[in-house]
Design a protein around this motif. Structure first.
Motif, short mmCIF file in Angstrom:
data_model
loop_
_atom_site.label_atom_id
_atom_site.label_comp_id
_atom_site.label_asym_id
_atom_site.label_seq_id
_atom_site.Cartn_x
_atom_site.Cartn_y
_atom_site.Cartn_z
N ASP A 94 0.82 -1.20 0.00
CA ASP A 94 0.00 0.00 0.00
C ASP A 94 0.86 1.26 0.00
O ASP A 94 0.55 2.23 -0.67
CB ASP A 94 -0.94 0.00 1.20
N PHE A 95 1.96 1.23 0.76
CA PHE A 95 2.82 2.41 0.84
C PHE A 95 3.45 2.73 -0.52
O PHE A 95 3.46 3.87 -0.95
CB PHE A 95 3.91 2.19 1.89
N PHE A 96 3.97 1.71 -1.19
CA PHE A 96 4.69 1.95 -2.44
C PHE A 96 3.79 1.92 -3.68
O PHE A 96 4.02 2.66 -4.63
CB PHE A 96 5.83 0.95 -2.61
N LEU A 97 2.76 1.06 -3.70
CA LEU A 97 1.93 0.88 -4.89
C LEU A 97 0.46 1.08 -4.59
O LEU A 97 -0.40 0.54 -5.30
CB LEU A 97 2.16 -0.53 -5.47
N GLY A 98 0.15 1.87 -3.57
CA GLY A 98 -1.25 2.06 -3.17
C GLY A 98 -2.10 2.69 -4.24
O GLY A 98 -3.27 2.34 -4.40
N GLY A 99 -1.55 3.61 -5.00
CA GLY A 99 -2.32 4.27 -6.06
C GLY A 99 -2.73 3.34 -7.17
O GLY A 99 -3.72 3.59 -7.87
N LEU A 100 -2.01 2.24 -7.32
CA LEU A 100 -2.37 1.26 -8.34
C LEU A 100 -3.30 0.17 -7.79
O LEU A 100 -3.78 -0.67 -8.54
CB LEU A 100 -1.11 0.61 -8.91
N GLY A 101 -3.51 0.17 -6.49
CA GLY A 101 -4.42 -0.81 -5.88
C GLY A 101 -3.82 -2.20 -5.76
O GLY A 101 -4.55 -3.17 -5.58
N ILE A 102 -2.51 -2.31 -5.84
CA ILE A 102 -1.86 -3.62 -5.78
C ILE A 102 -2.08 -4.28 -4.41
O ILE A 102 -2.24 -5.50 -4.32
CB ILE A 102 -0.35 -3.50 -6.09
N HIS A 103 -2.15 -3.48 -3.36
CA HIS A 103 -2.40 -4.06 -2.04
C HIS A 103 -3.77 -4.70 -1.97
O HIS A 103 -3.96 -5.71 -1.30
CB HIS A 103 -2.24 -3.00 -0.94
N ARG A 104 -4.73 -4.14 -2.68
CA ARG A 104 -6.08 -4.75 -2.71
C ARG A 104 -6.08 -6.04 -3.51
O ARG A 104 -6.77 -6.99 -3.15
CB ARG A 104 -7.09 -3.76 -3.29
N ALA A 105 -5.31 -6.09 -4.60
CA ALA A 105 -5.19 -7.33 -5.37
C ALA A 105 -4.53 -8.41 -4.50
O ALA A 105 -4.94 -9.58 -4.53
CB ALA A 105 -4.38 -7.10 -6.63
N TYR A 106 -3.53 -8.02 -3.72
CA TYR A 106 -2.87 -8.96 -2.82
C TYR A 106 -3.84 -9.51 -1.77
O TYR A 106 -3.81 -10.68 -1.43
CB TYR A 106 -1.67 -8.31 -2.13
#
Length: 155
Positions: A94-106
């Motif tokens: 979320d800190f590094f790629l939060g704008g891309l929503g990668i944490h939500r995909a994870y």
């Protein structure tokens, strides 16, 4: 003149705080000790709760209140549910790629959710990932509520 006075005040405060902290730390450490035999006995007397026991689950349902053993069992079941997802990794993503929503995909949300983050310029210009970041930090002990969450706003 004012800069020198403020610098002197800051220096005096920091010296007094550090000297107080070092005095209290040294004085209080003598009160703590670890009894290794007690720790070993505690581990020897503990029960394995890695799998859900029907007896404990029945105890949980029948009484209507949570006993200590039932609470342990419930916590074990909840940790197994979110055990494959790391809260620390979700926070870092979320800190590094939060704008891309990668944490939500994870965390296992549907594709639309993290694509929505991208289409809204980083989750409403970065506000949603920032709130996600704070929520994940606050609830880092149990992120099972956010695993496979289908809502756009996970909180």
């Amino acid at each position: 003149m004012m800069k020198k006075a403020l610098l002197s005040l800051a220096l005096a405060c920091s010296v007094s705080i550090f000297s107080f902290a070092s005095e209290t730390t040294v004085a209080n450490t003598d009160a703590y000790f670890v009894n290794d035999s007690q720790v070993e006995n505690m581990f020897a007397a503990s029960a394995d709760i890695s799998e859900a026991s029907p007896a404990l689950l029945a105890e949980l349902d029948a009484s209507g209140t949570y006993t200590a053993a039932a609470k342990k069992q419930q916590n074990a079941v909840l940790s197994v549910k979110s055990g494959d997802k790391s809260a620390v990794l979700a926070i870092v993503l979320d800190f590094f790629l939060g704008g891309l929503g990668i944490h939500r995909a994870y965390l296992g949300t549907k594709t639309f959710t993290w694509v929505g983050y991208i289409l809204t310029c980083g989750g409403i210009f970065g506000i949603v990932p920032l709130v996600d970041f704070v929520v994940l930090i606050i609830n880092a002990n149990d992120i099972s509520e956010y695993v496979d969450n289908t809502r756009f706003f996970m909180w």
